[in-house]
Scaffold this motif. Structure first.
Motif, PDB file in Angstrom:
ATOM      1  N   ARG A   5       0.819  -1.199   0.000  1.00  0.00           N
ATOM      2  CA  ARG A   5       0.000   0.000   0.000  1.00  0.00           C
ATOM      3  C   ARG A   5       0.858   1.256   0.000  1.00  0.00           C
ATOM      4  O   ARG A   5       2.070   1.195   0.100  1.00  0.00           O
ATOM      5  CB  ARG A   5      -0.940  -0.034   1.197  1.00  0.00           C
ATOM      6  N   ARG A 358      -9.974   6.893  15.085  1.00  0.00           N
ATOM      7  CA  ARG A 358      -9.822   5.480  14.696  1.00  0.00           C
ATOM      8  C   ARG A 358     -10.449   5.193  13.325  1.00  0.00           C
ATOM      9  O   ARG A 358     -11.065   4.157  13.112  1.00  0.00           O
ATOM     10  CB  ARG A 358     -10.415   4.557  15.767  1.00  0.00           C
ATOM     11  N   CYS A 359     -10.216   6.115  12.397  1.00  0.00           N
ATOM     12  CA  CYS A 359     -10.772   5.925  11.064  1.00  0.00           C
ATOM     13  C   CYS A 359     -10.003   4.861  10.299  1.00  0.00           C
ATOM     14  O   CYS A 359     -10.481   4.327   9.305  1.00  0.00           O
ATOM     15  CB  CYS A 359     -10.735   7.235  10.284  1.00  0.00           C
ATOM     16  N   GLY A 360      -8.762   4.575  10.741  1.00  0.00           N
ATOM     17  CA  GLY A 360      -7.995   3.513  10.105  1.00  0.00           C
ATOM     18  C   GLY A 360      -7.281   3.918   8.832  1.00  0.00           C
ATOM     19  O   GLY A 360      -6.703   3.084   8.147  1.00  0.00           O
ATOM     20  N   ARG A 361      -7.293   5.213   8.498  1.00  0.00           N
ATOM     21  CA  ARG A 361      -6.601   5.633   7.280  1.00  0.00           C
ATOM     22  C   ARG A 361      -5.106   5.341   7.353  1.00  0.00           C
ATOM     23  O   ARG A 361      -4.491   4.937   6.361  1.00  0.00           O
ATOM     24  CB  ARG A 361      -6.823   7.128   7.039  1.00  0.00           C
ATOM     25  N   VAL A 363      -3.627   2.933   8.863  1.00  0.00           N
ATOM     26  CA  VAL A 363      -3.420   1.503   8.648  1.00  0.00           C
ATOM     27  C   VAL A 363      -3.583   1.172   7.164  1.00  0.00           C
ATOM     28  O   VAL A 363      -2.849   0.369   6.609  1.00  0.00           O
ATOM     29  CB  VAL A 363      -4.414   0.682   9.491  1.00  0.00           C
ATOM     30  N   ARG A 364      -4.533   1.854   6.544  1.00  0.00           N
ATOM     31  CA  ARG A 364      -4.826   1.595   5.138  1.00  0.00           C
ATOM     32  C   ARG A 364      -3.666   1.985   4.235  1.00  0.00           C
ATOM     33  O   ARG A 364      -3.484   1.413   3.181  1.00  0.00           O
ATOM     34  CB  ARG A 364      -6.077   2.400   4.755  1.00  0.00           C
ATOM     35  N   LEU A 368       4.037  -0.996   5.025  1.00  0.00           N
ATOM     36  CA  LEU A 368       4.519  -2.170   5.753  1.00  0.00           C
ATOM     37  C   LEU A 368       3.415  -2.827   6.564  1.00  0.00           C
ATOM     38  O   LEU A 368       3.667  -3.802   7.270  1.00  0.00           O
ATOM     39  CB  LEU A 368       5.677  -1.772   6.681  1.00  0.00           C
ATOM     40  N   GLY A 369       2.196  -2.299   6.503  1.00  0.00           N
ATOM     41  CA  GLY A 369       1.104  -2.899   7.257  1.00  0.00           C
ATOM     42  C   GLY A 369       1.190  -2.654   8.756  1.00  0.00           C
ATOM     43  O   GLY A 369       0.664  -3.432   9.540  1.00  0.00           O
ATOM     44  N   LEU A 370       1.855  -1.576   9.140  1.00  0.00           N
ATOM     45  CA  LEU A 370       1.874  -1.224  10.561  1.00  0.00           C
ATOM     46  C   LEU A 370       0.545  -0.567  10.936  1.00  0.00           C
ATOM     47  O   LEU A 370      -0.237  -0.181  10.065  1.00  0.00           O
ATOM     48  CB  LEU A 370       3.027  -0.255  10.848  1.00  0.00           C
ATOM     49  N   MET A 371       0.315  -0.456  12.247  1.00  0.00           N
ATOM     50  CA  MET A 371      -0.922   0.175  12.722  1.00  0.00           C
ATOM     51  C   MET A 371      -0.568   1.415  13.541  1.00  0.00           C
ATOM     52  O   MET A 371      -0.551   1.371  14.777  1.00  0.00           O
ATOM     53  CB  MET A 371      -1.738  -0.824  13.539  1.00  0.00           C
ATOM     54  N   CYS A 373      -2.120   4.016  14.450  1.00  0.00           N
ATOM     55  CA  CYS A 373      -3.067   4.495  15.467  1.00  0.00           C
ATOM     56  C   CYS A 373      -2.900   3.707  16.762  1.00  0.00           C
ATOM     57  O   CYS A 373      -3.001   4.265  17.854  1.00  0.00           O
ATOM     58  CB  CYS A 373      -4.505   4.423  14.952  1.00  0.00           C
ATOM     59  N   ASP A 374      -2.607   2.409  16.637  1.00  0.00           N
ATOM     60  CA  ASP A 374      -2.388   1.605  17.834  1.00  0.00           C
ATOM     61  C   ASP A 374      -1.028   1.904  18.464  1.00  0.00           C
ATOM     62  O   ASP A 374      -0.883   1.901  19.693  1.00  0.00           O
ATOM     63  CB  ASP A 374      -2.482   0.109  17.497  1.00  0.00           C
TER      64      ASP A 374
END
Lengths: 426, 308
Positions: A5, A358-361, A363-364, A368-371, A373-374
């Motif tokens: 991504r 926590r919209c997750g943008r 993450v999207r 590298l697929g990290l998160m 927000c977390d």
């Protein structure tokens, strides 16, 4: 193959058709002893000494370093100090130029007979990654593992910057020469020159040049930032995944920036070390955006004035691109080996940071697929175990998460701060 | 010359703000509001405005009392108000609507830390509190176009009780029910708008609707009727997609939606309430932290625990 991504950026390659112009020689240059990743050099000259163009003026016995050369002839006026990006202090030579540009007798084409002498020559050239990271190039060239693929990074995925693009347009023979040289000297079967799709002229030109040479592939990368990041380009070029803690060589790959490859080729022909470089000068405070060739050590002020910059209303100065570049506190700091762009902005609107929704943008978009927000939450409560589980150490600080955050949270910065909480040993 | 600003990268941003996202949700809810006003009369609009204004007031008062920055500008309170109104019968006395709004904002949202911190969907929780506390007022379902009818009979059972509504009436919203839930077409329109604008992911709505339809079919019911009647469309597109109270990853969203479908099916078929959408979403909200743990994104190139 899974597609990594990323984000779509407006390219703003305003200078892509600006042929490189030479910057007039400055009256004084300031050459820091640490311009690459690794250890700072010790000056080989002292105040009052006369130096010539191409003369080695800094070196060290440490392995993780590259020597420093003068790009001017003139007299060393003083040895002062310079604060590097990681915050370390190193020595800096201030040299008053005499305008003669007398070339040093040290400058002669290196004698290259085998791999060892080639790597030694690359070290003596002072070469480092010219894309901005500044890793000493010779250290990449002697891995323990067998390398089967050489990737030449011509992605130049950041907005504004066209320095590598101009190298590819203006010096295509040096680029191809550099690729063949690296391939032959390091005994690598295959080379991939990877260029982002927004540079069709370069892709077309190299595709024609490499026609008939099966060992060089020209690869078009999608225009999704950050294509130029090492792990991303390796994956997109070969499908191989550089795992946590691994070097690219452990996957049989070496990645070299396209301008670095061309420079190494020129060095083997002329013996002139890395003393000047091409810089893209752009940003809304710049009257005439252009690509300039400047002697390393030139004060940024000279470049800004040359490009008709509104210094009076300058608010932010960035060395590098808008996504990963460093903001510069002082316009009298010098051009470094790694300075691929200089962006001068006349405004800077800092939006207020608000709560994570926590919209997750983030993450999207993380390649590298990290998160993020977390990670942001875990960092807030200093939960080191959770940060380890979230693999924050893999973050390459591409900035995509911060870029898309609607709450304007500084997620990429938080990732870097979170990394520092994790003890290094494990 | 100005002093230069020094800040960490990136030095650029895209300009979508929290309030832009919330505005998109308000826009997406508008077709259903227009439909509701047409079907249930001007009182539907009045009730919605009362809910929105009291949610904004509750937000303002809470932040003021807590001495925290005023956040009504992010429009999230307005969204909560609108969704809450959609979950109420049009006949509900206005003071109860105000009470519901304060429960949603003050108790469910701000007491847990405000935007993004609440674990339960404020509008749904408020609706459930009202339903349990005021069951008579919360189940007086007005007939469509009752305001035109000179008849004494103004209310009737919902389609989930009668099982007799025509598809076309379910699609157009000419049935009894909460004021914003009846017009399936308007809600789908809003949901598609949010998906196109990339405000929400289609994962949770699709798995919610899909699982409910599949289970209903297996149980020998009419799956289309089950997904068109009641609050499924409103719940699936606007509440099972709430950012704070649902999982972040696509896998998590799929699981969340599937759980909502399953629980709705169970309540509708085996529970004592005819409708189970609200409870299903609330129960899945509670499970969300666990779903998040189970469905973490796989990090590119990360060593698994087994490798170490």
């Amino acid at each position: 193959m899974k597609r990594l991504r990323g984000i779509m950026l407006s390219h703003r390659k305003n200078t892509e058709n600006s042929a490189t112009v030479d910057l007039p020689l400055p009256g004084r240059v300031r050459i820091p002893m640490a311009m690459t990743m690794g250890v700072a050099c010790e000056p080989l000259v002292k105040a009052g000494d006369y130096v010539k163009v191409g003369q080695k003026i800094g070196d060290t016995d440490e392995a993780f370093a590259a020597p420093v050369h003068s790009g001017v002839s003139g007299t060393v006026a003083a040895v002062t100090e310079f604060r590097t990006v990681p915050g370390k202090i190193c020595k800096m030579l201030e040299i008053d130029t005499d305008g003669l540009q007398t070339v040093s007798e040290e400058v002669k084409p290196p004698v290259i007979t085998d791999r060892e002498s080639f790597i030694k020559a690359v070290r003596e050239s002072g070469a480092c990654g010219l894309g901005g990271a500044g890793f000493p190039t010779h250290l990449k060239l002697s891995p323990k593992e067998k390398i089967d693929t050489l990737i030449i990074n011509g992605a130049e995925c950041e907005p504004y910057i066209t320095a590598d693009y101009r190298e590819m347009i203006e010096c295509p023979d040096d680029v191809i020469g550099g690729i063949r040289l690296l391939k032959d000297m390091l005994d690598i079967d295959r080379a991939i020159l990877a260029i982002e799709a927004n540079k069709p002229a370069a892709i077309k030109n190299f595709t024609e040049m490499a026609d008939g040479d099966d060992s060089i592939d020209i690869l078009t990368l999608p225009s999704i930032y950050p294509q130029g990041a090492e792990k991303v380009i390796i994956y997109n070029a070969t499908g191989r995944i550089v795992r946590e803690g691994e070097m690219p060589s452990q996957q049989g790959v070496i990645v070299i920036n396209v301008s670095t490859a061309a420079f190494i080729y020129r060095y083997t022909r002329t013996g002139m070390p890395l003393v000047e470089r091409r810089i893209t000068v752009d940003g809304n405070a710049v009257g005439e955006p252009k690509n300039v060739r400047a002697v390393i050590g030139t004060p940024l002020r000279e470049i800004l004035e040359f490009c008709d910059t509104d210094i009076e209303h300058l608010r932010k100065l960035i060395a590098g691109g808008p996504m990963m570049g460093m903001s510069i506190p002082d316009i009298d700091l010098p051009v470094l080996k790694t300075s691929n762009a200089l962006l001068a902005l006349d405004h800077f609107d800092e939006r207020e940071t608000s709560a994570c929704i926590r919209c997750g943008r983030c993450v999207r978009v993380c390649p590298l697929g990290l998160m993020p927000c977390d990670i942001d939450r875990a960092y807030k409560i200093r939960d080191i175990e959770e940060l380890k589980r979230l693999k924050v150490r893999l973050c390459m600080n591409c900035g995509s998460c911060t870029f898309v955050c609607p709450a304007n949270r500084k997620l990429a910065e938080t990732n870097q701060l979170a990394k520092s909480l994790i003890p290094r040993d494990k | 010359m100005n002093k230069l600003v020094v800040s960490p990268s990136p030095h650029d941003e895209n300009y979508t703000k929290t309030s832009d996202i919330m505005r998109d949700v308000l826009i997406a809810l508008t077709p259903a509001l227009i439909a509701a006003t047409y079907i249930f009369g001007i009182r539907a609009l009045l009730l919605t405005i009362v809910c929105i204004l009291s949610c904004i007031a509750a937000e303002y008062i809470c932040r003021r009392l807590m001495k925290r920055p005023n956040t009504i500008g992010d429009l999230s309170a307005a969204v909560t108000g609108m969704i809450l109104a959609f979950n109420l019968p049009v006949t509900l006395p206005l003071p109860l609507a105000v009470l519901g709004s304060f429960i949603a904002i003050a108790v469910v949202k701000q007491l847990f830390g405000g935007l993004g911190q609440n674990f339960a969907n404020p509008a749904i929780t408020a609706r459930i509190v009202l339903m349990v506390s005021f069951p008579a007022q919360m189940t007086r379902w007005a007939l469509p176009f009752y305001y035109n009818e000179p008849s004494d009979v103004m209310t009737g059972p919902t389609p989930l009780v009668t099982h007799q509504a025509a598809y076309i009436n379910l699609l157009l919203g000419k049935t009894t029910g909460c004021l914003g839930e009846t017009c399936a077409i308007a809600l789908i329109l809003g949901g598609v708008y949010l998906i196109i604008r990339r405000v929400i992911s289609p994962a949770a709505p699709l798995s919610f609707i899909g699982v409910l339809a599949a289970l209903s079919a297996i149980a020998g019911e009419d799956p289309l009727y089950q997904i068109l009647a009641g609050g499924v469309m409103l719940g699936a597109f606007f509440m099972a997609t709430d950012y704070a109270t649902t999982p972040v990853t696509t896998k998590g969203k799929l699981l969340f939606g599937a759980g909502c479908g399953l629980i709705t099916f169970i309540i509708r078929n085996f529970g004592s309430y005819p409708e189970g959408v609200s409870f299903s979403i609330l129960l899945m909200n509670i499970l969300t932290p666990y779903i998040e743990q189970l469905t973490r994104a796989k990090v590119f190139g990360a060593k698994e625990a087994a490798d170490e």
